[in-house]
Design a protein around this motif. Structure first.
Motif, mmCIF file in Angstrom:
data_model
loop_
_atom_site.group_PDB
_atom_site.id
_atom_site.type_symbol
_atom_site.label_atom_id
_atom_site.label_comp_id
_atom_site.label_asym_id
_atom_site.label_seq_id
_atom_site.Cartn_x
_atom_site.Cartn_y
_atom_site.Cartn_z
ATOM 1 N N ALA A 83 0.808 -1.222 0.000
ATOM 2 C CA ALA A 83 0.000 0.000 0.000
ATOM 3 C C ALA A 83 0.842 1.274 0.000
ATOM 4 C CB ALA A 83 -0.934 -0.007 1.201
ATOM 5 N N SER A 84 2.089 1.185 -0.405
ATOM 6 C CA SER A 84 2.951 2.379 -0.422
ATOM 7 C C SER A 84 2.359 3.485 -1.284
ATOM 8 C CB SER A 84 4.347 2.012 -0.925
ATOM 9 O OG SER A 84 4.978 1.099 -0.060
ATOM 10 N N HIS A 85 1.713 3.095 -2.370
ATOM 11 C CA HIS A 85 1.158 4.079 -3.298
ATOM 12 C C HIS A 85 -0.037 4.843 -2.715
ATOM 13 C CE1 HIS A 85 -1.342 0.528 -3.723
ATOM 14 N NE2 HIS A 85 -2.260 1.244 -4.349
ATOM 15 N N LEU A 86 -0.545 4.383 -1.577
ATOM 16 C CA LEU A 86 -1.710 5.031 -0.955
ATOM 17 C C LEU A 86 -1.318 6.055 0.105
ATOM 18 C CD1 LEU A 86 -3.958 1.881 -0.383
ATOM 19 C CD2 LEU A 86 -4.103 3.516 -2.274
ATOM 20 N N ALA A 87 -0.034 6.238 0.363
ATOM 21 C CA ALA A 87 0.422 7.007 1.521
ATOM 22 C C ALA A 87 -0.202 8.392 1.620
ATOM 23 C CB ALA A 87 1.944 7.112 1.507
ATOM 24 N N ASP A 88 -0.387 9.066 0.504
ATOM 25 C CA ASP A 88 -0.889 10.445 0.534
ATOM 26 C C ASP A 88 -2.396 10.538 0.334
ATOM 27 O OD1 ASP A 88 1.683 11.496 0.930
ATOM 28 O OD2 ASP A 88 2.104 11.399 -1.224
ATOM 29 N N ARG A 89 -3.049 9.387 0.176
ATOM 30 C CA ARG A 89 -4.500 9.382 -0.023
ATOM 31 C C ARG A 89 -5.225 9.621 1.296
ATOM 32 N NH1 ARG A 89 -6.576 5.787 -3.966
ATOM 33 N NH2 ARG A 89 -8.595 5.994 -2.877
ATOM 34 N N SER A 90 -6.421 10.196 1.226
ATOM 35 C CA SER A 90 -7.287 10.289 2.396
ATOM 36 C C SER A 90 -7.803 8.895 2.731
ATOM 37 C CB SER A 90 -8.471 11.208 2.099
ATOM 38 O OG SER A 90 -9.505 11.014 3.058
ATOM 39 N N PHE A 91 -7.723 8.539 4.000
ATOM 40 C CA PHE A 91 -8.201 7.219 4.424
ATOM 41 C C PHE A 91 -9.676 7.035 4.097
ATOM 42 C CE2 PHE A 91 -9.915 4.322 7.703
ATOM 43 C CZ PHE A 91 -9.115 3.217 7.476
ATOM 44 N N LEU A 92 -10.459 8.123 4.179
ATOM 45 C CA LEU A 92 -11.897 8.024 3.954
ATOM 46 C C LEU A 92 -12.256 7.724 2.506
ATOM 47 C CD1 LEU A 92 -13.192 11.004 6.154
ATOM 48 C CD2 LEU A 92 -12.978 8.585 6.760
ATOM 49 N N THR A 93 -11.332 7.918 1.578
ATOM 50 C CA THR A 93 -11.618 7.673 0.160
ATOM 51 C C THR A 93 -11.275 6.257 -0.280
ATOM 52 O OG1 THR A 93 -9.428 8.368 -0.647
ATOM 53 C CG2 THR A 93 -11.099 10.098 -0.320
ATOM 54 N N LEU A 94 -10.748 5.438 0.619
ATOM 55 C CA LEU A 94 -10.279 4.108 0.243
ATOM 56 C C LEU A 94 -11.428 3.104 0.169
ATOM 57 C CD1 LEU A 94 -7.070 3.783 2.468
ATOM 58 C CD2 LEU A 94 -7.287 4.765 0.174
ATOM 59 N N SER A 95 -11.218 2.060 -0.591
ATOM 60 C CA SER A 95 -12.157 0.944 -0.620
ATOM 61 C C SER A 95 -12.019 0.135 0.669
ATOM 62 C CB SER A 95 -11.869 0.041 -1.818
ATOM 63 O OG SER A 95 -10.629 -0.639 -1.627
ATOM 64 N N GLY A 96 -12.958 -0.792 0.886
ATOM 65 C CA GLY A 96 -12.901 -1.616 2.086
ATOM 66 C C GLY A 96 -11.621 -2.418 2.182
ATOM 67 N N GLY A 97 -11.206 -3.020 1.075
ATOM 68 C CA GLY A 97 -9.977 -3.804 1.077
ATOM 69 C C GLY A 97 -8.746 -2.954 1.312
ATOM 70 N N GLU A 98 -8.726 -1.765 0.723
ATOM 71 C CA GLU A 98 -7.596 -0.857 0.940
ATOM 72 C C GLU A 98 -7.522 -0.413 2.399
ATOM 73 O OE1 GLU A 98 -7.256 1.261 -3.478
ATOM 74 O OE2 GLU A 98 -8.667 2.039 -1.984
ATOM 75 N N LYS A 99 -8.686 -0.118 2.989
ATOM 76 C CA LYS A 99 -8.691 0.278 4.405
ATOM 77 C C LYS A 99 -8.151 -0.830 5.291
ATOM 78 C CE LYS A 99 -12.460 3.678 4.311
ATOM 79 N NZ LYS A 99 -13.863 3.971 4.712
ATOM 80 N N GLN A 100 -8.556 -2.068 5.016
ATOM 81 C CA GLN A 100 -8.070 -3.174 5.838
ATOM 82 C C GLN A 100 -6.556 -3.315 5.722
ATOM 83 O OE1 GLN A 100 -10.219 -3.688 8.099
ATOM 84 N NE2 GLN A 100 -10.500 -5.885 7.936
ATOM 85 N N ARG A 101 -6.028 -3.168 4.516
ATOM 86 C CA ARG A 101 -4.576 -3.257 4.346
ATOM 87 C C ARG A 101 -3.877 -2.161 5.132
ATOM 88 N NH1 ARG A 101 -2.649 -3.508 -1.634
ATOM 89 N NH2 ARG A 101 -4.537 -2.359 -2.120
ATOM 90 N N VAL A 102 -4.429 -0.944 5.097
ATOM 91 C CA VAL A 102 -3.816 0.180 5.816
ATOM 92 C C VAL A 102 -3.880 -0.054 7.321
ATOM 93 C CG1 VAL A 102 -4.067 2.645 6.341
ATOM 94 C CG2 VAL A 102 -4.206 1.841 3.972
ATOM 95 N N LEU A 103 -4.993 -0.559 7.822
ATOM 96 C CA LEU A 103 -5.117 -0.809 9.258
ATOM 97 C C LEU A 103 -4.182 -1.930 9.706
ATOM 98 C CD1 LEU A 103 -8.976 -0.439 9.612
ATOM 99 C CD2 LEU A 103 -7.224 1.178 10.389
ATOM 100 N N ILE A 104 -3.973 -2.919 8.843
ATOM 101 C CA ILE A 104 -2.987 -3.949 9.166
ATOM 102 C C ILE A 104 -1.587 -3.349 9.157
ATOM 103 C CG2 ILE A 104 -1.910 -6.073 8.328
ATOM 104 C CD1 ILE A 104 -4.705 -6.950 7.406
ATOM 105 N N ALA A 105 -1.327 -2.433 8.212
ATOM 106 C CA ALA A 105 -0.028 -1.745 8.201
ATOM 107 C C ALA A 105 0.179 -0.961 9.485
ATOM 108 C CB ALA A 105 0.064 -0.817 6.988
ATOM 109 N N ARG A 106 -0.881 -0.292 9.982
ATOM 110 C CA ARG A 106 -0.764 0.431 11.247
ATOM 111 C C ARG A 106 -0.397 -0.519 12.376
ATOM 112 N NH1 ARG A 106 -6.072 3.180 13.679
ATOM 113 N NH2 ARG A 106 -6.537 0.974 14.019
ATOM 114 N N ALA A 107 -1.056 -1.683 12.397
ATOM 115 C CA ALA A 107 -0.745 -2.668 13.434
ATOM 116 C C ALA A 107 0.689 -3.173 13.306
ATOM 117 C CB ALA A 107 -1.730 -3.834 13.354
#
Length: 264
Positions: free
Chosen positions: A128-152
Protein backbone atom coordinates in the motif's frame (compact mmCIF):
# COMPACT_ATOMS: atom_id res chain seq x y z
CA UNK A 1 5.23 -14.80 21.77
CA UNK A 2 2.94 -17.33 23.42
CA UNK A 3 -0.64 -16.50 24.47
CA UNK A 4 -2.15 -18.34 27.42
CA UNK A 5 -5.79 -17.73 28.33
CA UNK A 6 -6.73 -19.46 31.57
CA UNK A 7 -10.25 -19.87 33.03
CA UNK A 8 -11.38 -16.60 31.45
CA UNK A 9 -14.87 -15.33 32.17
CA UNK A 10 -16.25 -12.07 30.76
CA UNK A 11 -19.39 -10.55 32.24
CA UNK A 12 -21.23 -7.35 31.34
CA UNK A 13 -24.11 -6.02 33.46
CA UNK A 14 -24.26 -9.32 35.29
CA UNK A 15 -24.55 -11.42 32.13
CA UNK A 16 -21.73 -13.88 31.40
CA UNK A 17 -20.69 -13.49 27.76
CA UNK A 18 -17.91 -16.07 27.86
CA UNK A 19 -17.18 -18.52 30.64
CA UNK A 20 -14.19 -20.63 31.70
CA UNK A 21 -12.27 -20.19 28.45
CA UNK A 22 -8.90 -21.93 28.20
CA UNK A 23 -6.85 -21.36 25.05
CA UNK A 24 -3.22 -21.58 23.95
CA UNK A 25 -1.53 -19.98 20.94
CA UNK A 26 2.10 -20.87 20.36
CA UNK A 27 4.62 -18.38 19.06
CA UNK A 28 4.01 -17.67 15.37
CA UNK A 29 0.76 -19.63 15.21
CA UNK A 30 -2.46 -18.42 13.61
CA UNK A 31 -5.29 -19.50 15.91
CA UNK A 32 -8.90 -19.06 14.82
CA UNK A 33 -12.13 -18.57 16.75
CA UNK A 34 -15.31 -19.68 14.99
CA UNK A 35 -18.89 -19.90 16.16
CA UNK A 36 -22.42 -18.63 15.51
CA UNK A 37 -23.28 -14.95 15.82
CA UNK A 38 -23.51 -13.99 19.48
CA UNK A 39 -21.47 -16.97 20.66
CA UNK A 40 -18.89 -14.81 22.45
CA UNK A 41 -16.01 -14.55 19.98
CA UNK A 42 -15.82 -10.74 19.96
CA UNK A 43 -16.27 -10.52 23.73
CA UNK A 44 -13.33 -12.87 24.21
CA UNK A 45 -11.15 -10.87 21.82
CA UNK A 46 -12.11 -7.56 23.46
CA UNK A 47 -10.84 -8.98 26.71
CA UNK A 48 -7.59 -10.07 25.05
CA UNK A 49 -6.91 -6.60 23.65
CA UNK A 50 -8.05 -5.00 26.93
CA UNK A 51 -11.22 -3.27 25.79
CA UNK A 52 -12.91 -5.37 28.50
CA UNK A 53 -11.56 -6.57 31.83
CA UNK A 54 -12.23 -10.21 32.71
CA UNK A 55 -14.52 -11.04 35.60
CA UNK A 56 -12.23 -13.99 36.28
CA UNK A 57 -9.16 -15.63 34.77
CA UNK A 58 -6.05 -14.31 33.08
CA UNK A 59 -4.53 -13.53 29.69
CA UNK A 60 -0.76 -14.03 29.68
CA UNK A 61 1.85 -13.13 27.08
CA UNK A 62 4.96 -15.25 27.59
CA UNK A 63 3.88 -15.67 31.20
CA UNK A 64 3.15 -11.99 31.95
CA UNK A 65 -0.38 -11.01 32.94
CA UNK A 66 -1.51 -8.72 30.12
CA UNK A 67 -3.87 -6.73 32.32
CA UNK A 68 -1.05 -6.00 34.77
CA UNK A 69 1.09 -4.35 32.08
CA UNK A 70 1.06 -0.60 31.54
CA UNK A 71 -0.95 0.56 28.48
CA UNK A 72 2.29 1.52 26.72
CA UNK A 73 3.97 -1.82 27.39
CA UNK A 74 0.83 -3.73 26.45
CA UNK A 75 0.66 -1.83 23.14
CA UNK A 76 4.28 -2.67 22.41
CA UNK A 77 3.50 -6.35 22.69
CA UNK A 78 0.00 -6.60 21.23
CA UNK A 79 -1.85 -4.83 18.41
CA UNK A 80 -5.53 -5.24 17.61
CA UNK A 81 -7.84 -4.70 14.66
CA UNK A 82 -11.43 -4.60 15.99
CA UNK A 83 -14.39 -5.63 13.85
CA UNK A 84 -15.60 -2.07 13.40
CA UNK A 85 -13.08 0.76 13.13
CA UNK A 86 -14.43 4.29 13.34
CA UNK A 87 -12.61 6.75 11.13
CA UNK A 88 -14.53 9.99 10.77
CA UNK A 89 -11.51 12.30 10.61
CA UNK A 90 -9.84 12.97 7.30
CA UNK A 91 -6.35 11.59 8.01
CA UNK A 92 -4.03 10.56 5.24
CA UNK A 93 -2.99 6.93 5.03
CA UNK A 94 0.51 7.89 6.19
CA UNK A 95 -0.96 9.59 9.26
CA UNK A 96 -3.13 6.58 10.09
CA UNK A 97 -0.16 4.22 9.89
CA UNK A 98 1.97 6.59 11.97
CA UNK A 99 -0.52 6.18 14.84
CA UNK A 100 0.91 2.70 15.27
CA UNK A 101 4.18 4.24 16.44
CA UNK A 102 2.67 6.10 19.41
CA UNK A 103 3.57 3.40 21.99
CA UNK A 104 7.23 3.84 21.04
CA UNK A 105 7.37 7.64 21.16
CA UNK A 106 8.55 9.62 24.18
CA UNK A 107 6.25 12.49 23.22
CA UNK A 108 3.06 11.95 21.21
CA UNK A 109 3.35 13.18 17.64
CA UNK A 110 7.15 13.49 17.65
CA UNK A 111 8.15 11.02 14.98
CA UNK A 112 11.73 9.90 14.58
CA UNK A 113 13.59 8.64 11.55
CA UNK A 114 13.04 5.13 12.94
CA UNK A 115 9.27 5.76 13.16
CA UNK A 116 9.14 6.92 9.56
CA UNK A 117 11.18 3.93 8.40
CA UNK A 118 8.89 1.50 10.22
CA UNK A 119 5.80 3.12 8.68
CA UNK A 120 7.26 2.94 5.18
CA UNK A 121 8.19 -0.70 5.69
CA UNK A 122 4.72 -1.54 7.02
CA UNK A 123 2.99 0.08 4.05
CA UNK A 124 5.33 -1.66 1.63
CA UNK A 125 4.71 -4.96 3.39
CA UNK A 126 0.96 -4.77 2.71
CA UNK A 127 1.43 -3.42 -0.83
CA UNK A 128 0.00 0.00 0.00
CA UNK A 129 2.95 2.38 -0.42
CA UNK A 130 1.16 4.08 -3.30
CA UNK A 131 -1.71 5.03 -0.96
CA UNK A 132 0.42 7.01 1.52
CA UNK A 133 -0.89 10.45 0.53
CA UNK A 134 -4.50 9.38 -0.02
CA UNK A 135 -7.29 10.29 2.40
CA UNK A 136 -8.20 7.22 4.42
CA UNK A 137 -11.90 8.02 3.95
CA UNK A 138 -11.62 7.67 0.16
CA UNK A 139 -10.28 4.11 0.24
CA UNK A 140 -12.16 0.94 -0.62
CA UNK A 141 -12.90 -1.62 2.09
CA UNK A 142 -9.98 -3.80 1.08
CA UNK A 143 -7.60 -0.86 0.94
CA UNK A 144 -8.69 0.28 4.41
CA UNK A 145 -8.07 -3.17 5.84
CA UNK A 146 -4.58 -3.26 4.35
CA UNK A 147 -3.82 0.18 5.82
CA UNK A 148 -5.12 -0.81 9.26
CA UNK A 149 -2.99 -3.95 9.17
CA UNK A 150 -0.03 -1.74 8.20
CA UNK A 151 -0.76 0.43 11.25
CA UNK A 152 -0.75 -2.67 13.43
CA UNK A 153 2.52 -3.88 11.88
CA UNK A 154 4.12 -0.45 12.34
CA UNK A 155 3.35 -0.86 16.02
CA UNK A 156 5.90 -3.70 15.95
CA UNK A 157 3.88 -6.00 18.22
CA UNK A 158 4.55 -9.66 18.78
CA UNK A 159 0.86 -10.58 18.98
CA UNK A 160 -1.91 -9.56 16.58
CA UNK A 161 -5.61 -9.82 17.50
CA UNK A 162 -8.11 -9.56 14.64
CA UNK A 163 -11.90 -9.56 14.88
CA UNK A 164 -13.46 -10.63 11.57
CA UNK A 165 -10.68 -9.08 9.42
CA UNK A 166 -12.33 -10.24 6.17
CA UNK A 167 -15.76 -8.68 6.80
CA UNK A 168 -17.10 -6.65 3.85
CA UNK A 169 -14.22 -7.76 1.58
CA UNK A 170 -14.54 -9.48 -1.77
CA UNK A 171 -13.01 -12.93 -2.26
CA UNK A 172 -9.67 -11.73 -3.62
CA UNK A 173 -9.32 -9.21 -0.78
CA UNK A 174 -10.16 -11.86 1.82
CA UNK A 175 -7.41 -14.12 0.53
CA UNK A 176 -4.98 -11.20 0.33
CA UNK A 177 -5.60 -10.04 3.90
CA UNK A 178 -5.24 -13.53 5.40
CA UNK A 179 -2.09 -14.17 3.38
CA UNK A 180 -0.63 -10.92 4.74
CA UNK A 181 -1.48 -11.95 8.28
CA UNK A 182 -0.17 -15.47 7.75
CA UNK A 183 3.12 -14.13 6.41
CA UNK A 184 3.67 -11.63 9.23
CA UNK A 185 5.42 -14.12 11.50
CA UNK A 186 3.37 -12.85 14.45
CA UNK A 187 1.29 -14.87 16.87
CA UNK A 188 -2.25 -14.23 15.62
CA UNK A 189 -5.60 -14.75 17.34
CA UNK A 190 -8.52 -14.07 15.02
CA UNK A 191 -12.27 -14.52 14.84
CA UNK A 192 -13.43 -15.63 11.40
CA UNK A 193 -16.93 -15.96 9.97
CA UNK A 194 -15.98 -18.03 6.93
CA UNK A 195 -15.27 -21.62 7.99
CA UNK A 196 -13.52 -22.48 4.72
CA UNK A 197 -11.09 -19.58 5.09
CA UNK A 198 -10.49 -20.67 8.68
CA UNK A 199 -9.82 -24.24 7.59
CA UNK A 200 -7.19 -23.16 5.06
CA UNK A 201 -5.36 -20.47 7.03
CA UNK A 202 -5.51 -21.45 10.71
CA UNK A 203 -3.15 -23.80 12.52
CA UNK A 204 -5.79 -24.54 15.14
CA UNK A 205 -9.45 -23.69 15.60
CA UNK A 206 -11.53 -23.12 18.73
CA UNK A 207 -15.28 -23.42 18.27
CA UNK A 208 -17.28 -21.23 20.66
CA UNK A 209 -20.95 -21.79 21.37
CA UNK A 210 -22.96 -19.99 24.07
CA UNK A 211 -19.79 -18.54 25.54
CA UNK A 212 -17.88 -21.80 25.92
CA UNK A 213 -15.30 -23.62 23.83
CA UNK A 214 -16.95 -26.83 22.62
CA UNK A 215 -14.16 -28.09 20.35
CA UNK A 216 -10.51 -27.27 19.69
CA UNK A 217 -7.75 -28.64 17.50
CA UNK A 218 -6.54 -28.73 13.87
CA UNK A 219 -9.27 -27.70 11.41
CA UNK A 220 -9.58 -31.16 9.84
CA UNK A 221 -10.28 -32.67 13.27
CA UNK A 222 -12.61 -29.94 14.52
CA UNK A 223 -14.84 -29.27 11.52
CA UNK A 224 -16.85 -32.47 11.56
CA UNK A 225 -20.34 -32.82 10.18
CA UNK A 226 -21.68 -33.69 13.61
CA UNK A 227 -20.25 -30.56 15.26
CA UNK A 228 -21.40 -28.29 12.45
CA UNK A 229 -24.91 -29.70 12.71
CA UNK A 230 -24.99 -29.23 16.48
CA UNK A 231 -23.38 -25.77 16.64
CA UNK A 232 -24.32 -24.11 13.35
CA UNK A 233 -27.49 -25.99 12.47
CA UNK A 234 -26.36 -26.98 8.97
CA UNK A 235 -25.52 -30.17 7.15
CA UNK A 236 -21.92 -30.18 5.95
CA UNK A 237 -20.13 -32.27 3.35
CA UNK A 238 -16.33 -32.29 3.61
CA UNK A 239 -14.11 -32.22 0.54
CA UNK A 240 -10.38 -31.73 0.11
CA UNK A 241 -9.07 -28.54 -1.50
CA UNK A 242 -7.54 -29.63 -4.82
CA UNK A 243 -4.34 -27.61 -4.26
CA UNK A 244 -3.70 -27.36 -0.51
CA UNK A 245 -5.51 -30.51 0.58
CA UNK A 246 -7.19 -28.54 3.37
CA UNK A 247 -10.70 -29.52 4.39
CA UNK A 248 -13.39 -27.47 2.65
CA UNK A 249 -17.09 -27.54 3.39
CA UNK A 250 -20.22 -27.64 1.28
CA UNK A 251 -23.42 -26.76 3.12
CA UNK A 252 -27.11 -27.36 2.86
CA UNK A 253 -30.03 -27.32 5.26
CA UNK A 254 -30.42 -30.06 7.81
CA UNK A 255 -33.07 -32.59 6.79
CA UNK A 256 -36.10 -33.14 9.03
CA UNK A 257 -34.85 -34.76 12.21
CA UNK A 258 -31.52 -32.95 12.08
CA UNK A 259 -29.33 -35.71 10.62
CA UNK A 260 -25.79 -34.80 9.49
CA UNK A 261 -23.76 -36.11 6.58
CA UNK A 262 -20.00 -36.06 6.15
CA UNK A 263 -18.49 -36.91 2.79
CA UNK A 264 -15.30 -39.00 2.92
Amino acid sequence: MRIDIDDLTVAVAGARLVEDINLRAGSGQLVGLVGPNGSGKSSLLRCVYRALRPAAGTVRLDGDDLHALSPREGARRLAALPQETVGEFDFTVAEVVAMGRLPHQRAAGRTSAEDRAQCRAALAGVGASHLADRSFLTLSGGEKQRVLIARALAQRPRVLVLDEPTNHLDIAQQLEVLSLVRGSGLTVLTALHDLNLAAVHCDTLHVIDHGRIVAAGPPHEVLTAQLLAEVFGVRAHRVAHPVSGAIQLLFDRLPPGGGAADAP
